[in-house]
Design a protein around this motif. Sequence first.
Motif, short mmCIF file in Angstrom:
data_model
loop_
_atom_site.label_atom_id
_atom_site.label_comp_id
_atom_site.label_asym_id
_atom_site.label_seq_id
_atom_site.Cartn_x
_atom_site.Cartn_y
_atom_site.Cartn_z
N ASP A 119 5.97 5.46 3.31
CA ASP A 119 7.36 5.63 3.77
C ASP A 119 7.71 7.09 3.98
OD1 ASP A 119 7.98 3.05 3.85
OD2 ASP A 119 9.24 2.99 2.04
N THR A 120 7.14 7.93 3.13
CA THR A 120 7.59 9.33 3.14
C THR A 120 6.47 10.33 3.45
OG1 THR A 120 7.24 9.39 0.76
CG2 THR A 120 9.48 8.90 1.50
N VAL A 121 5.28 9.85 3.74
CA VAL A 121 4.19 10.78 4.06
C VAL A 121 3.57 10.40 5.42
CG1 VAL A 121 1.96 11.74 3.35
CG2 VAL A 121 3.66 11.17 1.62
N ILE A 122 3.51 11.39 6.27
CA ILE A 122 2.90 11.21 7.60
C ILE A 122 1.84 12.29 7.74
CG2 ILE A 122 3.32 11.36 10.10
CD1 ILE A 122 6.30 10.75 9.49
N THR A 123 0.70 11.92 8.29
CA THR A 123 -0.24 12.97 8.68
C THR A 123 -0.24 13.03 10.20
OG1 THR A 123 -2.04 11.40 8.52
CG2 THR A 123 -1.77 12.90 6.67
N ALA A 124 -0.44 14.21 10.72
CA ALA A 124 -0.40 14.35 12.18
C ALA A 124 -1.51 15.27 12.64
CB ALA A 124 0.95 14.92 12.60
N ILE A 125 -1.99 14.98 13.82
CA ILE A 125 -2.99 15.85 14.42
C ILE A 125 -2.48 16.26 15.80
CG2 ILE A 125 -5.31 15.94 15.42
CD1 ILE A 125 -6.27 14.20 13.09
N GLN A 126 -2.49 17.56 16.00
CA GLN A 126 -2.07 18.07 17.31
C GLN A 126 -3.28 18.70 17.97
OE1 GLN A 126 1.55 19.35 18.25
NE2 GLN A 126 0.69 19.87 20.24
N GLU A 127 -3.48 18.38 19.23
CA GLU A 127 -4.57 19.02 19.97
C GLU A 127 -3.97 19.87 21.08
OE1 GLU A 127 -6.95 15.82 21.43
OE2 GLU A 127 -8.29 15.98 19.72
N ILE A 128 -4.51 21.05 21.25
CA ILE A 128 -4.02 21.95 22.30
C ILE A 128 -5.23 22.34 23.15
CG2 ILE A 128 -2.88 24.17 22.77
CD1 ILE A 128 -2.11 23.79 19.55
N LEU B 204 0.83 -1.20 0.00
CA LEU B 204 0.00 0.00 0.00
C LEU B 204 0.87 1.25 0.00
CD1 LEU B 204 -2.92 1.01 0.22
CD2 LEU B 204 -2.63 1.00 2.69
N ALA B 205 1.96 1.15 0.74
CA ALA B 205 2.86 2.30 0.84
C ALA B 205 3.37 2.72 -0.53
CB ALA B 205 4.02 1.98 1.76
N SER B 206 3.74 1.73 -1.36
CA SER B 206 4.30 2.10 -2.66
C SER B 206 3.25 2.78 -3.54
CB SER B 206 4.89 0.88 -3.36
OG SER B 206 3.85 -0.06 -3.57
N SER B 207 2.00 2.36 -3.42
CA SER B 207 0.97 3.04 -4.23
C SER B 207 0.62 4.39 -3.62
CB SER B 207 -0.27 2.16 -4.36
OG SER B 207 -0.78 1.89 -3.08
N LEU B 208 0.61 4.44 -2.31
CA LEU B 208 0.28 5.72 -1.66
C LEU B 208 1.34 6.77 -1.93
CD1 LEU B 208 -1.14 4.99 1.89
CD2 LEU B 208 -2.16 6.41 0.13
N SER B 209 2.57 6.32 -2.01
CA SER B 209 3.63 7.31 -2.20
C SER B 209 3.50 8.00 -3.57
CB SER B 209 5.00 6.67 -2.05
OG SER B 209 5.15 5.69 -3.05
N GLN B 210 2.73 7.40 -4.46
CA GLN B 210 2.51 8.01 -5.78
C GLN B 210 1.45 9.12 -5.69
OE1 GLN B 210 4.53 6.91 -8.23
NE2 GLN B 210 5.30 5.55 -6.62
N ILE B 211 0.67 9.07 -4.61
CA ILE B 211 -0.37 10.08 -4.47
C ILE B 211 0.27 11.36 -3.95
CG2 ILE B 211 -2.56 10.66 -3.30
CD1 ILE B 211 -2.97 7.60 -3.00
N PRO B 212 0.18 12.42 -4.74
CA PRO B 212 0.92 13.61 -4.35
C PRO B 212 0.41 14.27 -3.07
CG PRO B 212 -0.41 14.07 -6.30
CD PRO B 212 -0.56 12.63 -6.00
N ILE B 213 -0.89 14.29 -2.88
CA ILE B 213 -1.39 15.00 -1.71
C ILE B 213 -2.62 14.31 -1.14
CG2 ILE B 213 -2.83 16.71 -2.93
CD1 ILE B 213 -0.45 17.74 -0.19
N ILE B 214 -2.75 14.42 0.13
CA ILE B 214 -3.90 13.83 0.81
C ILE B 214 -5.00 14.88 0.87
CG2 ILE B 214 -4.62 12.99 3.11
CD1 ILE B 214 -1.33 12.44 3.07
N GLY B 215 -6.23 14.48 0.71
CA GLY B 215 -7.35 15.42 0.68
C GLY B 215 -7.36 16.37 1.86
N SER B 216 -7.69 15.86 3.01
CA SER B 216 -7.72 16.70 4.20
C SER B 216 -7.40 15.82 5.40
CB SER B 216 -9.12 17.30 4.36
OG SER B 216 -9.41 17.51 5.71
#
Lengths: 359, 180
Positions: free
Chosen positions: A172-181, A71-83
């Motif tokens: 491998d190269t894309v992480i999404t993160a959520i920070q709560e304050i 999945l990672a190899s196909s995802l890495s082809q996706i340039p950007i994540i929606g939201s």
Amino acid sequence: MKRLHDQIEEFPKEDVRSAIHRGISQAEKQRNDDIMQPKINKKRRKVLYTLGSVAAVFMILVGSSYYSPALASSLSQIPIIGSVFGNSDLIGLQQAQENGLTNKVGETQTVDGISVTLDEVLYTPSKITVGLIIETEKELEEHYFGAGMDITINGKLPKGSSGSYGEEIQSDTVITAIQEISVSEEMPDAFDLGLILHGENGEKWYFTTPIEKITDVQQIPLDHSQTVDGVELTVKELSLSEAGGSISFESLEDGTDFALSKGKYIEFKLVDQNGNEITSYSGGGSGEIRGDKLFYQSSKDFDPIDNSVTELTITPYLALPSGGGSVEIDENGESRELELNFDVLQPVEFESIKVEIPQ
Amino acid sequence: MKHDIKTVKKAINGDKSAFEKLLIQEEKMLYYKALSYVRTKEDALDVIQETACKAFLAISQLKNPEYFSTWLFKILIRECYSLLKSRDRIIPYEENELLKKLDREQDEEIESFHLSEALSRLRSSYQTCLILFYYHDLSIKDIAEVMEKPSGTIKTYLRRAKKTLKSELERSYKLNEKTS
């Protein structure tokens, strides 16, 4: 036993002192070398609790994402994540995103091949949630960004802040993160939020963005106090919006040791008039010692409720962990592990509070 | 030794200089206690270094600051024991001291000559238990911590150690009688 050393040569003071000194230095080195220990950015977090085994802990995002190389190899082809919010599992964030309650930012900064995009920000009465997309040239180590971002309010560092940070590995190269304050009294309804993300190798990403608290919020004052088993609990307010709801509360109990505090384990079970449970989320809070009492305040979030809900029954309870512990971080950034004392930490039966939801 | 609780609390919160100050206040006790177990200066200094390291790494877990000394010396004794164990050596003891204490428990007087011989015939874990309990006055709980065994096991070791020691002593008395 004394006789053994009565006749022994003089006490080797210097040797003993240097052995003590070497031992301490050895401990410091071991601590620094301990790669298993995530480097937590402790600055300016007044008192932060991270609980281990409470249901639906937001921090559960860390490390729980499933990683598939295919999945990672196909995802890495996706340039950007929606939201980041739209793709999260949190209904409140999804709804906030769909209903345009979030501040969309989309600013990207690149330092040493690591691009961090501040995707969107949501400011509700209880917390500020920040979505990030991190794209890298090579795979990063776990906990590369420590415990997340530090914040500024109109360019100034707050006196204290608490919150949580979670990452989801997309590839491998894309992480999404959520920070709560957690929202504190220092925060005006609209202000310039500064966000500083620190990388393990000293990199720094700095964003500022104007944010505004969502206005379409129904606030229901409760001010319900009860004292059970030495815990004085005041449930202050219930607030409801399309981004979710929250219950703010304070607790006061005798003692000066946070390791024995029950207040930090308070959670709420929410059930509507038909017996349907509303998913609630645990989170951090802040505490302080007031004289010989422990004061703790926090707000707990839950999923948005729809118009069919006319009444909510809120039952406070202690979500006592079965193991693990908490970490107390003081204003100097020093941390201390709090061991659990199960003789003191016994369940408490609080009375429920019934709240009619004005339609 | 009574320590300033404030200094101990500082050390618990990771203050290095407060921690070092506390250890320096205990330096003589640390040294002589270590020496009573490991016998040589070099080994005692090694044990102190290890103790300082382990204690500094673990001090954040110390719940009761007033028990700092007790806690520190438990670490020290554990380090002494592990050093001796790694060299396959038994904890040293002074025969006369141990004799006095053992005598109170035995029906008949033990002669020094027989004791060391009888003791040396015991399993090393039994010997360690007896020496720690009777000579170093450690509690069952503390011995359990030092030897990293449950308290129940230590009680069993002690009971068996005494029983075996008694029969070993009787045997050596008989042998002695025959030869004299």
